[in-house]
Design a protein around this motif. Structure first.
Motif, PDB file in Angstrom:
ATOM      1  N   ARG A   1     -50.775 -51.265 -51.070  1.00 48.62           N
ATOM      2  CA  ARG A   1     -51.956 -52.080 -51.331  1.00 48.62           C
ATOM      3  C   ARG A   1     -51.682 -53.035 -52.492  1.00 48.62           C
ATOM      4  O   ARG A   1     -51.112 -52.642 -53.503  1.00 48.62           O
ATOM      5  CB  ARG A   1     -53.152 -51.179 -51.642  1.00 48.62           C
ATOM      6  N   TRP A   2     -52.077 -54.275 -52.306  1.00 47.96           N
ATOM      7  CA  TRP A   2     -51.982 -55.336 -53.302  1.00 47.96           C
ATOM      8  C   TRP A   2     -50.552 -55.663 -53.699  1.00 47.96           C
ATOM      9  O   TRP A   2     -50.191 -55.650 -54.863  1.00 47.96           O
ATOM     10  CB  TRP A   2     -52.839 -55.038 -54.527  1.00 47.96           C
TER      11      TRP A   2
ATOM     12  N   THR B   1     -56.716 -47.943 -58.743  1.00 46.80           N
ATOM     13  CA  THR B   1     -55.467 -48.663 -58.543  1.00 46.80           C
ATOM     14  C   THR B   1     -54.424 -47.903 -59.347  1.00 46.80           C
ATOM     15  O   THR B   1     -54.615 -46.740 -59.648  1.00 46.80           O
ATOM     16  CB  THR B   1     -55.595 -50.141 -58.948  1.00 46.80           C
TER      17      THR B   1
ATOM     18  N   ALA C   1     -58.360 -62.073 -50.664  1.00 43.99           N
ATOM     19  CA  ALA C   1     -57.061 -61.520 -50.327  1.00 43.99           C
ATOM     20  C   ALA C   1     -56.923 -61.442 -48.821  1.00 43.99           C
ATOM     21  O   ALA C   1     -57.904 -61.336 -48.099  1.00 43.99           O
ATOM     22  CB  ALA C   1     -56.901 -60.132 -50.952  1.00 43.99           C
TER      23      ALA C   1
ATOM     24  N   THR D   1     -55.452 -59.412 -45.678  1.00 43.91           N
ATOM     25  CA  THR D   1     -55.033 -58.072 -45.292  1.00 43.91           C
ATOM     26  C   THR D   1     -54.328 -58.130 -43.957  1.00 43.91           C
ATOM     27  O   THR D   1     -54.816 -58.729 -43.016  1.00 43.91           O
ATOM     28  CB  THR D   1     -56.247 -57.123 -45.185  1.00 43.91           C
TER      29      THR D   1
ATOM     30  N   SER E   1     -50.046 -51.904 -58.914  1.00 39.45           N
ATOM     31  CA  SER E   1     -50.947 -51.428 -57.860  1.00 39.45           C
ATOM     32  C   SER E   1     -50.339 -50.190 -57.223  1.00 39.45           C
ATOM     33  O   SER E   1     -49.188 -49.834 -57.482  1.00 39.45           O
ATOM     34  CB  SER E   1     -51.186 -52.504 -56.795  1.00 39.45           C
TER      35      SER E   1
ATOM     36  N   PRO F   1     -52.437 -58.357 -58.462  1.00 37.19           N
ATOM     37  CA  PRO F   1     -52.962 -57.068 -57.988  1.00 37.19           C
ATOM     38  C   PRO F   1     -54.090 -56.517 -58.846  1.00 37.19           C
ATOM     39  O   PRO F   1     -54.995 -55.857 -58.325  1.00 37.19           O
ATOM     40  CB  PRO F   1     -51.736 -56.148 -58.039  1.00 37.19           C
TER      41      PRO F   1
ATOM     42  N   THR G   1     -51.877 -54.814 -48.131  1.00 36.84           N
ATOM     43  CA  THR G   1     -52.713 -55.968 -48.460  1.00 36.84           C
ATOM     44  C   THR G   1     -51.945 -56.865 -49.419  1.00 36.84           C
ATOM     45  O   THR G   1     -51.010 -56.408 -50.096  1.00 36.84           O
ATOM     46  CB  THR G   1     -54.056 -55.574 -49.113  1.00 36.84           C
ATOM     47  N   TYR G   2     -52.355 -58.120 -49.479  1.00 35.81           N
ATOM     48  CA  TYR G   2     -51.676 -59.097 -50.329  1.00 35.81           C
ATOM     49  C   TYR G   2     -52.633 -59.648 -51.370  1.00 35.81           C
ATOM     50  O   TYR G   2     -53.736 -60.080 -51.038  1.00 35.81           O
ATOM     51  CB  TYR G   2     -51.075 -60.226 -49.481  1.00 35.81           C
ATOM     52  N   ALA G   3     -52.196 -59.636 -52.612  1.00 35.52           N
ATOM     53  CA  ALA G   3     -52.992 -60.126 -53.736  1.00 35.52           C
ATOM     54  C   ALA G   3     -52.623 -61.582 -53.992  1.00 35.52           C
ATOM     55  O   ALA G   3     -51.671 -61.885 -54.717  1.00 35.52           O
ATOM     56  CB  ALA G   3     -52.726 -59.278 -54.979  1.00 35.52           C
TER      57      ALA G   3
ATOM     58  N   ARG H   1     -57.393 -58.542 -57.970  1.00 35.42           N
ATOM     59  CA  ARG H   1     -57.817 -58.342 -56.588  1.00 35.42           C
ATOM     60  C   ARG H   1     -58.376 -56.944 -56.359  1.00 35.42           C
ATOM     61  O   ARG H   1     -59.293 -56.749 -55.558  1.00 35.42           O
ATOM     62  CB  ARG H   1     -56.651 -58.600 -55.632  1.00 35.42           C
ATOM     63  N   ALA H   2     -57.840 -55.957 -57.056  1.00 40.21           N
ATOM     64  CA  ALA H   2     -58.355 -54.596 -56.909  1.00 40.21           C
ATOM     65  C   ALA H   2     -59.798 -54.503 -57.389  1.00 40.21           C
ATOM     66  O   ALA H   2     -60.644 -53.867 -56.756  1.00 40.21           O
ATOM     67  CB  ALA H   2     -57.474 -53.613 -57.671  1.00 40.21           C
TER      68      ALA H   2
END
Length: 325
Positions: A116-117, A134, A321, A323, A112, A122, A202-204, A125-126
């Protein structure tokens, strides 16, 4: 340039191009770490990981510890005298003594554009989030979850045709190119790591099978992305009505469809398996009953008594996800 003495740490198909690229670049990969062999496939035969198999083909010694937290495993790692370790989807947490052992540290090939992610999924989730792009981040690993300073980044667009499989392959190839470049720049002193921005984290979250349940109370655009993001793993599905045996139906492909007259979410709208969602409608173009071959939506309905007007169950089940503020 003198080849670097490297340890490579990876497990799935995603990591194989990076290992191959390092060898093609003339780097000295002295040892590979991978997850232990595990049962897989229909026969549940114990199989080596893709990275393990590729390392065997190349004649590189492979270690498969279940943990790196004990002093013996850490001493064995340090004794390799590596200039750097390259980590790509390895699957084990690296404790601080392992992170500190290589002269140039441990470099991670992350799928990612950090921050982000961060986290386990990742790629999926993207797509789920509808991101326009991504990429890959090569970072210096620290004790946090994908929080290390960044060395190099490269972007890949996400289009309406992008699937988890196609994005996985594109990112694996990009990661292979970038890790070679990053190692060369780091060793030569041309490349300095930069801390990740504090904004945009953000977290995947890790995926489970339940994440694949299709929820018709979502918008059609989300459901269509869900199928692209979660095929083949964990796979998307819905349950047929109890009156039809309650079979779990896999959904392998879907597309956005004209909505027609307003209908409640979950309503089958025609004989092509178009299903109303909270906003819009989605057409299931390839589905599979248990033990059967995949068929298109129309063929599925011809063999399964679900006439237009039938309402499928909706269920809010996607964890999504998280955030940070």
């Amino acid at each position: 340039m003198t080849p670097l003495r490297l340890v490579f740490m990876g497990t799935p198909d995603f990591a194989v191009p990076s290992l191959r690229a390092l060898l093609d670049a003339g780097q000295d990969v002295v040892c590979v770490y991978s997850q232990p062999p595990r049962p897989a496939g229909r026969g549940q035969q114990v199989q080596k990981s893709p990275v393990h198999r590729f390392a065997d083909e190349c004649g590189i010694p492979v270690r498969t510890p279940k943990s790196l937290r004990n002093a013996e495993a850490q001493a064995e790692f340090a004794a390799l005298g590596a200039d750097a370790a390259v980590v790509a989807a390895y699957g084990l947490i690296l404790p601080q003594p392992v992170l500190d052992a290589p002269r140039l540290g441990c470099l991670n090939v992350h799928g990612s554009l950090l921050p982000r992610w961060r986290g386990a999924a990742p790629i999926q989730r993207a797509i789920l989030a509808g991101d326009a792009e991504t990429g890959i981040t090569i970072m210096q690993m620290d004790a946090g979850l994908d929080t290390g300073a960044m060395l190099l980044m490269g972007a890949v667009p996400i289009t309406g045709e992008t699937t988890a499989s196609s994005l996985h392959d594109a990112l694996a190839d990009l990661g292979a190119r970038l890790i070679v470049e990053a190692l060369g720049g780091l060793a030569a002193g041309r490349l300095a790591a930069e801390p990740q921005p504090e904004d945009g984290v953000t977290y995947a979250a890790k995926l489970t099978r339940e994440d694949g349940r299709l929820d018709w109370s979502k918008d059609a655009a989300y459901v269509e992305r869900q199928v692209r993001a979660l095929t083949p793993w964990p796979g998307c599905w819905f349950d047929a009505p109890a009156s039809q045996g309650g079979e779990r139906i896999k959904v392998l492909k879907a597309e956005l469809a004209p909505t027609g007259p307003a209908a409640a979410p979950g309503t089958i709208m025609d004989d092509r398996l178009t299903i109303a969602c909270n906003e819009g409608a989605v057409r299931l173009t390839l589905v599979q009953r248990p033990g059967k071959a995949p068929v298109d939506g129309a063929a599925f309905l011809r063999g399964f008594a679900l006439p237009p007007g039938t309402v499928l169950e909706t269920s809010v089940s996607i964890a999504g996800a998280v955030t940070t503020p």
